[in-house]
Write a protein that holds these residues in place. Structure first.
Motif, short mmCIF file in Angstrom:
data_model
loop_
_atom_site.label_atom_id
_atom_site.label_comp_id
_atom_site.label_asym_id
_atom_site.label_seq_id
_atom_site.Cartn_x
_atom_site.Cartn_y
_atom_site.Cartn_z
N LEU A 68 0.12 49.30 22.69
CA LEU A 68 -0.67 49.53 23.76
C LEU A 68 0.00 50.58 24.77
N ASP A 69 -0.84 51.57 25.01
CA ASP A 69 -0.41 52.42 25.98
C ASP A 69 -1.69 53.20 26.54
N LYS A 88 -3.94 50.80 20.44
CA LYS A 88 -4.91 50.73 21.13
C LYS A 88 -4.57 51.44 22.68
N SER A 89 -5.71 51.88 23.28
CA SER A 89 -5.62 52.33 24.65
C SER A 89 -5.89 51.46 25.61
N CYS A 90 -4.73 51.21 26.85
CA CYS A 90 -4.86 50.19 27.66
C CYS A 90 -4.28 50.61 29.04
N ASP A 91 -4.76 50.68 30.10
CA ASP A 91 -4.11 50.91 31.22
C ASP A 91 -3.12 49.47 31.55
N ASP A 96 -7.23 44.44 31.78
CA ASP A 96 -6.78 43.20 30.73
C ASP A 96 -6.20 43.47 29.40
N PHE A 97 -5.31 43.14 28.80
CA PHE A 97 -4.73 43.41 27.55
C PHE A 97 -5.84 43.07 26.60
N PRO A 98 -6.17 43.86 25.53
CA PRO A 98 -7.15 43.56 24.68
C PRO A 98 -6.58 42.68 23.65
N VAL A 99 -6.11 41.56 24.29
CA VAL A 99 -5.39 40.57 23.09
C VAL A 99 -5.71 39.34 23.65
N GLU A 100 -5.92 38.31 22.77
CA GLU A 100 -6.49 36.81 22.95
C GLU A 100 -5.55 36.08 23.60
N ILE A 119 3.73 45.67 39.03
CA ILE A 119 4.00 44.96 37.82
C ILE A 119 3.35 43.53 37.91
N ASP A 120 2.86 43.16 38.90
CA ASP A 120 1.97 41.77 38.85
C ASP A 120 1.08 41.56 37.81
N HIS A 121 0.36 42.45 37.56
CA HIS A 121 -0.75 42.54 36.55
C HIS A 121 -0.34 42.52 35.17
N PHE A 122 0.66 43.40 35.28
CA PHE A 122 1.60 43.56 33.67
C PHE A 122 2.26 42.11 33.45
#
Length: 220
Positions: A68-69, A88-91, A96-100, A119-122
């Motif tokens: 992801l980047d 995949k593209s992801c901020d 939200d990360f496109p992962v289950e 980095i809280d959301h990360f």
């Protein structure tokens, strides 16, 4: 991340990286995970041009690997160079990360969090996607690196400050505090990824907490 700091030259440097020149560095990075690794699914956060994903494919040939980047320029290079891998593209700071949830055994992130304002959301999303028993490993410059202060005293530039896209540095103590709210366990942090001095057979090891480089390993 602030896109205006990422110039064409910056992208050129990322795209020019080859796995051959980074394989030893990545092997050492993964070696900080002390328990046996047999991941079925791996996500690399901030994958850039895909070199770490390519190394992970060599190391874990049966694993499903996703990179992801946020930025399309290095992602396009990654897709072209490593067509057998998924990118995949992801901020990472805001989306939200496109992962289950609870589906990933190993999350890697190599020299990424220093580019984020927060980095809280990360960390929240990383903990969400990790399966029970899963592991996150990341590397970032050490904000308490002794050479950072030596550089200030000598009027030189600390190695990490050459990259103007860096937003914030962490150390052994602050990164543990940052991780605390998000449900990680088995937390360890290591500094001194290189010795303080090496010339011939003379090696001076890094000083605890003050070495260059910070590697963090956290389990769920």
């Amino acid at each position: 991340m602030k896109k205006e700091n990422y110039s064409a030259a910056y992208y050129d440097d990322i795209v020019a990286q080859s796995l051959g020149g980074l394989r030893k560095k990545y092997a050492k990075f993964i070696s900080y995970v002390r328990e046996p690794l047999q991941p079925r699914r791996i996500v690399d956060l901030g994958c850039g041009s895909g070199t770490l994903c390519a190394y992970l494919r060599e190391r874990f040939p049966t694993a499903e690997i996703l990179g992801l980047d946020k930025f399309e320029t290095p992602l396009a290079s990654a897709r072209q160079r490593y067509p057998g891998l998924l990118f995949k593209s992801c901020d990472l700071e805001n989306e939200d990360f496109p992962v289950e949830s609870a589906s990933v055994d190993l999350v890697t992130s190599h020299e990424v969090i220093e580019h984020l304002d927060s980095i809280d959301h990360f960390f929240r999303e990383t903990c969400r996607i990790l399966a029970p028993g899963g592991i996150m490993i990341l590397k970032t410059p050490n904000g308490l690196d002794l050479m950072r202060y030596v550089a200030r005293l000598t009027g030189s530039i600390w190695y990490a400050d050459h990259d103007k896209t860096h937003r914030r540095y962490y150390d052994y103590f602050s990164v543990k505090d940052a991780l605390a709210p998000f449900g990680f366990s088995r937390l360890s942090a290591h500094t001194g990824t290189k010795p303080l001095y090496r010339k011939g057979i003379v090696i001076i090891p890094a000083i605890p907490f003050l070495g260059n480089g910070l590697v963090v390993v956290a389990g769920k």
